[in-house]
Design a protein around this motif. Structure first.
Motif, PDB file in Angstrom:
ATOM      1  N   MET A 166       0.704  -1.204  -0.080  1.00 60.25           N
ATOM      2  CA  MET A 166      -0.005  -0.030   0.154  1.00 60.25           C
ATOM      3  C   MET A 166       0.852   1.185  -0.142  1.00 60.25           C
ATOM      4  SD  MET A 166      -2.906  -1.290  -0.395  1.00 60.25           S
ATOM      5  CE  MET A 166      -2.868  -2.821  -0.739  1.00 60.25           C
ATOM      6  N   SER A 167       2.075   1.235   0.332  1.00 57.64           N
ATOM      7  CA  SER A 167       2.780   2.322   0.744  1.00 57.64           C
ATOM      8  C   SER A 167       3.022   2.751  -0.849  1.00 57.64           C
ATOM      9  CB  SER A 167       4.344   2.037   1.336  1.00 57.64           C
ATOM     10  OG  SER A 167       4.996   1.085   0.653  1.00 57.64           O
ATOM     11  N   GLU A 220      -8.126   7.790   1.254  1.00 60.09           N
ATOM     12  CA  GLU A 220      -9.408   7.472   1.114  1.00 60.09           C
ATOM     13  C   GLU A 220      -9.679   6.292   0.181  1.00 60.09           C
ATOM     14  OE1 GLU A 220      -9.596  11.729   2.363  1.00 60.09           O
ATOM     15  OE2 GLU A 220      -8.784  10.614   0.540  1.00 60.09           O
ATOM     16  N   GLN A 221      -8.985   6.342  -1.136  1.00 60.59           N
ATOM     17  CA  GLN A 221      -9.208   5.162  -1.871  1.00 60.59           C
ATOM     18  C   GLN A 221      -8.413   4.061  -1.345  1.00 60.59           C
ATOM     19  OE1 GLN A 221      -7.647   7.160  -5.703  1.00 60.59           O
ATOM     20  NE2 GLN A 221      -9.769   6.878  -6.389  1.00 60.59           N
ATOM     21  N   ILE A 222      -7.209   4.152  -0.843  1.00 60.61           N
ATOM     22  CA  ILE A 222      -6.174   2.985  -0.210  1.00 60.61           C
ATOM     23  C   ILE A 222      -6.934   2.477   1.059  1.00 60.61           C
ATOM     24  CG2 ILE A 222      -4.187   2.442   1.177  1.00 60.61           C
ATOM     25  CD1 ILE A 222      -2.993   4.882  -0.397  1.00 60.61           C
ATOM     26  N   SER A 223      -7.670   3.421   1.836  1.00 64.77           N
ATOM     27  CA  SER A 223      -8.707   2.608   2.788  1.00 64.77           C
ATOM     28  C   SER A 223      -9.622   1.824   2.366  1.00 64.77           C
ATOM     29  CB  SER A 223      -9.025   3.970   3.396  1.00 64.77           C
ATOM     30  OG  SER A 223      -9.951   3.440   4.614  1.00 64.77           O
ATOM     31  N   ARG A 224     -10.421   2.276   1.354  1.00 67.27           N
ATOM     32  CA  ARG A 224     -11.311   1.368   0.678  1.00 67.27           C
ATOM     33  C   ARG A 224     -10.797   0.188   0.071  1.00 67.27           C
ATOM     34  NH1 ARG A 224     -13.519   6.514  -0.932  1.00 67.27           N
ATOM     35  NH2 ARG A 224     -12.800   6.116  -2.943  1.00 67.27           N
ATOM     36  N   THR A 283     -10.840   6.105   7.182  1.00 66.85           N
ATOM     37  CA  THR A 283      -9.321   6.368   7.162  1.00 66.85           C
ATOM     38  C   THR A 283      -8.556   6.373   8.141  1.00 66.85           C
ATOM     39  OG1 THR A 283      -9.528   8.752   7.148  1.00 66.85           O
ATOM     40  CG2 THR A 283      -9.572   7.884   5.159  1.00 66.85           C
ATOM     41  N   THR A 284      -9.032   6.322   9.586  1.00 64.19           N
ATOM     42  CA  THR A 284      -8.203   6.192  10.695  1.00 64.19           C
ATOM     43  C   THR A 284      -7.047   5.044  10.631  1.00 64.19           C
ATOM     44  OG1 THR A 284     -10.111   7.360  11.891  1.00 64.19           O
ATOM     45  CG2 THR A 284      -8.371   6.425  13.081  1.00 64.19           C
ATOM     46  N   ALA A 285      -7.837   3.703  10.639  1.00 66.88           N
ATOM     47  CA  ALA A 285      -7.065   2.718  10.579  1.00 66.88           C
ATOM     48  C   ALA A 285      -5.808   2.685   9.558  1.00 66.88           C
ATOM     49  CB  ALA A 285      -7.631   1.344  10.540  1.00 66.88           C
TER      50      ALA A 285
END
Length: 54
Positions: A1-2, A12-16, A23-25
């Motif tokens: 993901m980095s 937001e997109q990475i979170s989904r 997005t907190t986690a």
């Protein structure tokens, strides 16, 4: 993901993508990778709102 973060994908997109409900986690896990984004935002705010003494 980095790699996604480094390439400019919004948090937001990475979170989904990773299945987080918000997005907190994601921000906690990838804090070091998103730090440049935060610094860029702070720099932009400095330009928009310069200090009175500068």
């Amino acid at each position: 993901m980095s790699l996604l973060s480094d390439s400019g994908m919004p948090i937001e997109q990475i979170s989904r993508l990773v299945g987080h409900s918000g997005t907190t986690a994601t921000e906690l896990v990838y804090r070091k990778q998103i730090r440049p984004e935060v610094e860029d935002g702070a720099t932009a705010m400095d330009v928009i709102f310069p200090s009175a003494g500068a």
